[in-house]
Scaffold this motif. Structure first.
Motif, PDB file in Angstrom:
ATOM      1  N   SER A 124     -10.596  -9.590   6.991  1.00  0.00           N
ATOM      2  CA  SER A 124     -10.174  -8.894   8.014  1.00  0.00           C
ATOM      3  C   SER A 124     -10.290  -7.389   8.301  1.00  0.00           C
ATOM      4  CB  SER A 124      -8.932  -9.690   8.661  1.00  0.00           C
ATOM      5  OG  SER A 124      -9.165 -10.893   8.560  1.00  0.00           O
ATOM      6  N   GLU A 125     -10.580  -6.732   9.181  1.00  0.00           N
ATOM      7  CA  GLU A 125     -10.366  -5.274   9.123  1.00  0.00           C
ATOM      8  C   GLU A 125      -9.082  -4.843   9.618  1.00  0.00           C
ATOM      9  OE1 GLU A 125     -13.019  -2.987  11.589  1.00  0.00           O
ATOM     10  OE2 GLU A 125     -14.666  -4.026  10.975  1.00  0.00           O
ATOM     11  N   ARG A 126      -8.064  -5.727   9.645  1.00  0.00           N
ATOM     12  CA  ARG A 126      -6.832  -5.436   9.630  1.00  0.00           C
ATOM     13  C   ARG A 126      -6.117  -5.198   8.394  1.00  0.00           C
ATOM     14  NH1 ARG A 126      -3.833  -9.883   8.274  1.00  0.00           N
ATOM     15  NH2 ARG A 126      -4.776 -11.931   8.342  1.00  0.00           N
ATOM     16  N   PHE A 127      -6.764  -5.519   7.223  1.00  0.00           N
ATOM     17  CA  PHE A 127      -6.545  -5.011   5.808  1.00  0.00           C
ATOM     18  C   PHE A 127      -6.586  -3.651   5.612  1.00  0.00           C
ATOM     19  CE2 PHE A 127      -8.145  -9.615   4.487  1.00  0.00           C
ATOM     20  CZ  PHE A 127      -7.066 -10.256   4.943  1.00  0.00           C
ATOM     21  N   TRP A 128      -7.386  -2.975   6.539  1.00  0.00           N
ATOM     22  CA  TRP A 128      -7.016  -1.389   6.275  1.00  0.00           C
ATOM     23  C   TRP A 128      -6.842  -0.770   7.489  1.00  0.00           C
ATOM     24  CZ3 TRP A 128     -11.484  -4.491   5.035  1.00  0.00           C
ATOM     25  CH2 TRP A 128     -12.290  -4.491   5.993  1.00  0.00           C
ATOM     26  N   ASP A 134       7.252  -4.096  -6.553  1.00  0.00           N
ATOM     27  CA  ASP A 134       7.318  -3.441  -7.756  1.00  0.00           C
ATOM     28  C   ASP A 134       6.191  -2.628  -8.252  1.00  0.00           C
ATOM     29  OD1 ASP A 134      10.164  -4.389  -7.991  1.00  0.00           O
ATOM     30  OD2 ASP A 134       9.335  -5.965  -9.538  1.00  0.00           O
ATOM     31  N   LEU A 135       4.996  -3.216  -8.057  1.00  0.00           N
ATOM     32  CA  LEU A 135       3.655  -2.536  -8.204  1.00  0.00           C
ATOM     33  C   LEU A 135       3.530  -1.393  -7.483  1.00  0.00           C
ATOM     34  CD1 LEU A 135       1.110  -2.237  -9.724  1.00  0.00           C
ATOM     35  CD2 LEU A 135       0.087  -3.847  -8.104  1.00  0.00           C
ATOM     36  N   HIS A 136       3.775  -1.763  -5.989  1.00  0.00           N
ATOM     37  CA  HIS A 136       3.595  -0.659  -5.038  1.00  0.00           C
ATOM     38  C   HIS A 136       4.370   0.561  -5.112  1.00  0.00           C
ATOM     39  CE1 HIS A 136       2.018  -3.629  -1.712  1.00  0.00           C
ATOM     40  NE2 HIS A 136       1.059  -3.239  -2.583  1.00  0.00           N
ATOM     41  N   PHE A 186      -0.404  -7.911  -0.091  1.00  0.00           N
ATOM     42  CA  PHE A 186      -0.707  -7.005  -1.210  1.00  0.00           C
ATOM     43  C   PHE A 186      -1.153  -5.701  -0.496  1.00  0.00           C
ATOM     44  CE2 PHE A 186      -1.549  -7.602  -5.834  1.00  0.00           C
ATOM     45  CZ  PHE A 186      -1.905  -6.206  -6.154  1.00  0.00           C
ATOM     46  N   GLN A 187      -1.724  -5.757   0.652  1.00  0.00           N
ATOM     47  CA  GLN A 187      -2.275  -4.567   1.286  1.00  0.00           C
ATOM     48  C   GLN A 187      -1.011  -3.813   2.027  1.00  0.00           C
ATOM     49  OE1 GLN A 187      -4.850  -4.309  -0.223  1.00  0.00           O
ATOM     50  NE2 GLN A 187      -6.281  -4.007   1.415  1.00  0.00           N
ATOM     51  N   THR A 188      -0.162  -4.602   2.545  1.00  0.00           N
ATOM     52  CA  THR A 188       0.858  -3.877   3.480  1.00  0.00           C
ATOM     53  C   THR A 188       2.146  -4.238   3.158  1.00  0.00           C
ATOM     54  OG1 THR A 188       1.227  -5.834   4.934  1.00  0.00           O
ATOM     55  CG2 THR A 188      -0.803  -4.523   5.285  1.00  0.00           C
ATOM     56  N   GLY A 189       2.746  -4.964   1.936  1.00  0.00           N
ATOM     57  CA  GLY A 189       4.063  -5.227   1.850  1.00  0.00           C
ATOM     58  C   GLY A 189       4.715  -6.242   2.690  1.00  0.00           C
ATOM     59  N   ASN A 190       3.728  -7.054   3.357  1.00  0.00           N
ATOM     60  CA  ASN A 190       4.338  -8.105   4.108  1.00  0.00           C
ATOM     61  C   ASN A 190       3.239  -8.999   4.557  1.00  0.00           C
ATOM     62  OD1 ASN A 190       5.532  -9.340   6.734  1.00  0.00           O
ATOM     63  ND2 ASN A 190       7.106  -7.966   6.390  1.00  0.00           N
ATOM     64  N   GLN A 191       3.650 -10.362   4.654  1.00  0.00           N
ATOM     65  CA  GLN A 191       2.555 -11.143   4.747  1.00  0.00           C
ATOM     66  C   GLN A 191       2.336 -11.440   6.408  1.00  0.00           C
ATOM     67  OE1 GLN A 191       3.091 -15.266   2.989  1.00  0.00           O
ATOM     68  NE2 GLN A 191       5.115 -14.416   1.745  1.00  0.00           N
ATOM     69  N   PHE A 213      -1.565   0.027   2.352  1.00  0.00           N
ATOM     70  CA  PHE A 213      -1.130   1.099   1.411  1.00  0.00           C
ATOM     71  C   PHE A 213      -2.093   2.435   1.629  1.00  0.00           C
ATOM     72  CE2 PHE A 213       0.333   1.122  -3.001  1.00  0.00           C
ATOM     73  CZ  PHE A 213       0.161   2.496  -3.128  1.00  0.00           C
ATOM     74  N   GLY A 214      -3.191   2.322   2.122  1.00  0.00           N
ATOM     75  CA  GLY A 214      -4.153   3.558   2.249  1.00  0.00           C
ATOM     76  C   GLY A 214      -3.684   4.320   3.477  1.00  0.00           C
ATOM     77  N   SER A 215      -3.460   3.482   4.373  1.00  0.00           N
ATOM     78  CA  SER A 215      -2.765   4.293   5.669  1.00  0.00           C
ATOM     79  C   SER A 215      -1.561   4.991   5.276  1.00  0.00           C
ATOM     80  CB  SER A 215      -2.719   3.414   6.882  1.00  0.00           C
ATOM     81  OG  SER A 215      -3.759   2.979   7.234  1.00  0.00           O
ATOM     82  N   TRP A 216      -0.792   4.362   4.680  1.00  0.00           N
ATOM     83  CA  TRP A 216       0.699   5.117   4.026  1.00  0.00           C
ATOM     84  C   TRP A 216       0.253   6.574   3.379  1.00  0.00           C
ATOM     85  CZ3 TRP A 216       5.227   4.691   6.070  1.00  0.00           C
ATOM     86  CH2 TRP A 216       5.583   3.289   6.594  1.00  0.00           C
TER      87      TRP A 216
END
Length: 345
Positions: free
Chosen positions: A71-75, A305-307, A26-31, A38-41
């Motif tokens: 996990s901090e890797r989520f952001w 699609d949401l992204h 959900f955060q990065t578009g990849n598991q 998303f925020g970094s993009w």
């Protein structure tokens, strides 16, 4: 109270069934970990509108019940430049770690130290051509400016009594969801591009009747207040508010069924989310599931699609917002995603 402002999607679905890969997806578009969030993009694509605060800020609230790990890797900024990393603002006297000067170090002393370190780093950058050195220098300067901007940001003394009352009684307790919703509004009006609120405690495999009431009571009034507050300040039309989990929950009971103790398992095939502002339709419901809430029967919407749709509303063609790494152009939506025009005003 704000139902007429919401764009409710009842046909979300995802590829993952467990928390870590589902949140990562959900955060990065990849598991698989390692991609930018998303925020970094958004930091990469939109830049920073406030030189005294990061473009991407993360706020975490502790909920009630079973706490899934964060996990901090989520952001993380992944393979993007390190300056696009999310900055976590904490509760207490030290909202950003290592931001305060040690005892005995004056503002003038700090400025002289940064100038000296900057000069040394410039020489090293000229020698090695390492782009992360420039990032490091920029972040030193950002931290110096944040020493002045962050204390003002987290101090609610300039908020009116009516505003504080709108967010509810928990707003004066740092770290609560109410306090973080108000903080999110303050960040938005200061031009921060992407603000992410995490509310832990929704992993209700048991004790659901009690935990869901506590969780809902903690979030209901503050999230409604955030929408109203953004709207009354003219910020909602340019701000997308998204509320979602990483997947849904089964409609049927998990575990022994009693009046006070039962749960719901993970369910990626169908779940609901809502959006407000940012050019999304107000007061609509998009999509439909079967009578058991198990499968989608109309207008499915994937995470990609949401992204893609959110990126479209933020001014981007999701297929063109890319970054080349190891010979390939990567993007938030990978090789998937369609803009869901039925959600757009």
């Amino acid at each position: 109270g704000v139902a007429r402002d919401l764009c409710i999607v009842r046909s979300m679905h995802t590829d993952a069934i467990n928390h870590e890969p589902a949140i990562t997806f959900f955060q990065t578009g990849n598991q698989i970990p390692g991609r930018p969030s998303f925020g970094s993009w958004m930091s990469y694509g939109l830049g920073n509108a406030n030189e005294n605060l990061p473009a991407f800020v993360v706020l975490i609230s502790q909920g009630f019940g079973n706490m899934q790990a964060l996990s901090e890797r989520f952001w993380s900024s992944g393979f993007l430049n390190g300056k696009h990393q999310g900055c976590k603002i904490r509760t207490g006297d030290n909202p950003v770690l290592y931001l305060k000067d040690p005892a005995g170090v004056s503002r003038k002393d700090r400025r002289r130290m940064l100038d000296l370190v900057g000069a040394l780093n410039e020489k090293e950058e000229a020698r090695s051509f390492d782009p992360e050195i420039a990032t490091r220098m920029a972040q030193y300067e950002m931290a110096y400016r944040m020493q002045m901007s962050v204390p003002d940001l987290v101090d609610f003394k300039d908020e009116t009594e009516d505003t504080l009352a709108m967010y509810g009684p928990e707003v004066q307790k740092p770290g609560t969801f109410a306090a973080n919703c108000l903080l999110a509004r303050r960040l938005a009006e200061r031009g921060v591009r992407f603000i992410q609120l995490y509310m832990r405690g929704w992993d209700a495999h048991g004790n659901l009747p009690r935990e869901i009431r506590d969780q809902s009571a903690a979030v209901d009034q503050p999230q409604a207040a955030l929408i109203r507050d953004l709207d009354q300040r003219g910020l909602l039309e340019d701000t997308i508010v998204l509320w979602s989990g990483e997947f849904g929950r089964t409609v049927y009971s998990q575990g022994a069924l009693t009046e006070t103790n039962y749960g719901r398992d993970h369910h990626p095939r169908a779940f609901s989310t809502w959006l407000a502002g940012g050019g999304f339709k107000r007061g609509i419901v998009h999509g439909e599931t079967d009578d058991f809430g198990y499968n989608i029967v109309r207008d499915p919407v994937s995470v990609h699609d949401l992204h893609a749709t959110m990126l479209h509303q933020l001014g981007f063609d999701h297929e063109r917002l890319t970054h080349r790494v190891q010979g390939r152009d990567f993007r938030l939506t990978d090789v998937h995603g369609e803009v869901v025009k039925g959600l757009l005003a």
